[in-house]
Scaffold this active site. Structure first.
Site, PDB file in Angstrom:
ATOM      1  N   ASP A 117      59.750  49.959  60.681  1.00 54.72           N
ATOM      2  CA  ASP A 117      59.822  48.686  59.766  1.00 54.72           C
ATOM      3  C   ASP A 117      60.202  47.449  60.772  1.00 54.72           C
ATOM      4  O   ASP A 117      61.211  46.730  60.737  1.00 54.72           O
ATOM      5  CB  ASP A 117      61.261  49.008  58.978  1.00 54.72           C
ATOM      6  N   ASP A 136      67.979  47.570  62.688  1.00 50.46           N
ATOM      7  CA  ASP A 136      67.616  48.218  61.354  1.00 50.46           C
ATOM      8  C   ASP A 136      66.719  49.284  61.486  1.00 50.46           C
ATOM      9  O   ASP A 136      65.449  49.551  61.205  1.00 50.46           O
ATOM     10  CB  ASP A 136      66.938  47.048  60.364  1.00 50.46           C
ATOM     11  N   ARG A 152      62.580  40.251  60.436  1.00 47.85           N
ATOM     12  CA  ARG A 152      64.120  40.219  59.899  1.00 47.85           C
ATOM     13  C   ARG A 152      64.727  41.190  60.309  1.00 47.85           C
ATOM     14  O   ARG A 152      65.973  41.424  60.046  1.00 47.85           O
ATOM     15  CB  ARG A 152      63.595  40.362  58.247  1.00 47.85           C
ATOM     16  N   ASN A 153      64.187  42.155  61.116  1.00 44.02           N
ATOM     17  CA  ASN A 153      64.951  43.241  61.589  1.00 44.02           C
ATOM     18  C   ASN A 153      65.149  43.084  62.998  1.00 44.02           C
ATOM     19  O   ASN A 153      65.589  44.119  63.636  1.00 44.02           O
ATOM     20  CB  ASN A 153      64.206  44.596  61.228  1.00 44.02           C
TER      21      ASN A 153
HETATM   22  P1  ADP Z   1      70.574  46.684  55.587  1.00 41.94           P
HETATM   23  O1  ADP Z   1      69.615  47.062  56.715  1.00 41.94           O
HETATM   24  O2  ADP Z   1      71.474  47.483  55.162  1.00 41.94           O
HETATM   25  O3  ADP Z   1      69.914  46.290  54.470  1.00 41.94           O
HETATM   26  P2  ADP Z   1      70.898  44.379  57.284  1.00 41.94           P
HETATM   27  O4  ADP Z   1      70.682  44.824  58.792  1.00 41.94           O
HETATM   28  O5  ADP Z   1      69.631  43.801  56.606  1.00 41.94           O
HETATM   29  O6  ADP Z   1      71.302  45.455  56.368  1.00 41.94           O
HETATM   30  O7  ADP Z   1      72.113  43.400  57.273  1.00 41.94           O
HETATM   31  C1  ADP Z   1      72.382  42.491  56.286  1.00 41.94           C
HETATM   32  C2  ADP Z   1      72.701  40.998  56.941  1.00 41.94           C
HETATM   33  O8  ADP Z   1      73.556  41.227  58.073  1.00 41.94           O
HETATM   34  C3  ADP Z   1      71.457  40.463  57.435  1.00 41.94           C
HETATM   35  O9  ADP Z   1      71.450  39.012  57.067  1.00 41.94           O
HETATM   36  C4  ADP Z   1      71.732  40.647  58.944  1.00 41.94           C
HETATM   37  O10 ADP Z   1      71.021  39.519  59.644  1.00 41.94           O
HETATM   38  C5  ADP Z   1      73.194  40.542  59.185  1.00 41.94           C
HETATM   39  N1  ADP Z   1      73.521  41.511  60.522  1.00 41.94           N
HETATM   40  C6  ADP Z   1      73.318  42.961  60.468  1.00 41.94           C
HETATM   41  N2  ADP Z   1      73.699  43.503  61.607  1.00 41.94           N
HETATM   42  C7  ADP Z   1      74.191  42.454  62.345  1.00 41.94           C
HETATM   43  C8  ADP Z   1      74.588  42.050  63.686  1.00 41.94           C
HETATM   44  N3  ADP Z   1      74.936  43.183  64.428  1.00 41.94           N
HETATM   45  N4  ADP Z   1      74.638  40.744  64.177  1.00 41.94           N
HETATM   46  C9  ADP Z   1      74.730  39.667  63.316  1.00 41.94           C
HETATM   47  N5  ADP Z   1      74.111  39.746  62.045  1.00 41.94           N
HETATM   48  C10 ADP Z   1      73.861  41.049  61.517  1.00 41.94           C
END
Ligand code: ADP
Length: 265
Positions: A135, A153, A139-140
């Site tokens: 993935d 992610d 966005r990740n």
């Molecule tokens: P999931 O993978 O469970 O769907 P995400 O990784 O997309 O969740 O996280 C959701 C939100 O939180 C996203 O907008 C992401 O940018 C933010 N986020 C996640 N991990 C971090 C981090 N370590 N630092 C800053 N922002 C984060």
């Protein structure tokens, strides 16, 4: 004690952190920022955490705890007592996709190549561990500082054992980012990871049209400001045959040369 320990050095518990604002909505629940002792953290929570949801939620952390790389999101620990938390290092600048849009007029080509190189090194590291990410997309990727990005992610990541590839069964797959063999045969390898990476490729197509377009040779066009040498690397990554694509190690070498040239310009 409700703390589970990852590093083997000390247990963490909820009392170690002050929960702050909501950063965003994750697949399983809200993600908050927070403050620990001397460290800012991101806390992933799980909304309806029945036993099997909890297992899926924690599988990402399970993979991440074995990873240690300067350009991979760092897991701080898991707290298993309800409600379950996954605690990670916080990257204040957020998602790379948004960051690129917000800073599109100030980012130099050298910096963009630097980000590619850093992610490529992270993926070469995963390649060495026989792990496929599945993935890879902006966005990740999170921005730790203007000079440092981190791959995150690992929700879809898998170890590829001896059979050399991971055969996916789930239907929630990022079709527009995927290599032809992943779409056709749900076959995922390091070579299919190489194929991915872009903002929103093929936004003008329905998911169902993507594979027919790929098969007649349609690929993304060269963005105006993209140096020809980078575009030629990209087209090699988009080779129809997985064996025609470079490895992440090879790509890191080429990118490192391009980065050096860009910095000298
Ligand atoms: P999931 O993978 O469970 O769907 P995400 O990784 O997309 O969740 O996280 C959701 C939100 O939180 C996203 O907008 C992401 O940018 C933010 N986020 C996640 N991990 C971090 C981090 N370590 N630092 C800053 N922002 C984060």
């Amino acid at each position: 004690e409700d703390g589970a320990d990852i590093s083997g050095e000390h247990k963490i518990s909820k009392e170690d952190f002050v929960v702050g604002r909501i950063l965003g909505e994750g697949f399983f629940g809200e993600v908050h920022d927070g403050t620990g002792e001397r460290i800012r953290v991101a806390i992933k929570t799980c909304k309806d955490c029945s036993a099997d949801v909890k297992e899926k939620f924690l599988s990402e952390a399970d993979l991440m705890k074995n990873l240690d790389h300067p350009h991979i999101v760092r897991l701080i620990g898991v707290i298993e007592a309800d409600p379950v938390w996954i605690v990670m290092e916080l990257y204040e600048h957020g998602e790379l996709g948004n960051y690129l849009i917000e800073n599109q007029y100030s980012l130099s080509t050298a910096t963009l190549v630097l980000y590619c190189l850093q992610i490529c090194k992270a993926l070469a590291y995963l390649e060495g561990l026989n792990m496929v990410h599945r993935d890879i997309a902006v966005r990740n990727i999170l921005v730790a500082s203007p000079e440092c990005v981190k791959l995150g992610d690992f929700g879809l990541s898998r170890y590829v054992d001896d059979q050399e590839y991971y055969k996916a069964s789930v239907s929630r797959l990022p079709i527009k980012w995927m290599a032809p063999e992943s779409i056709n045969f749900r076959r995922f390898t390091t070579a299919s990871d190489i194929f991915s990476m872009a903002q929103q490729p093929f936004f003008w197509l329905e998911n169902g049209q993507v594979i027919t377009q790929l098969e007649v040779g349609v690929r993304l066009h060269k963005p105006q400001l993209c140096p020809p040498i980078i575009y030629s690397l990209l087209t090699r990554c988009w080779a129809y045959e997985p064996s025609g694509r470079p490895s992440f190690g090879q790509l890191a070498c080429s990118l490192s040369d391009v980065h050096r040239m860009e910095v000298e310009l």
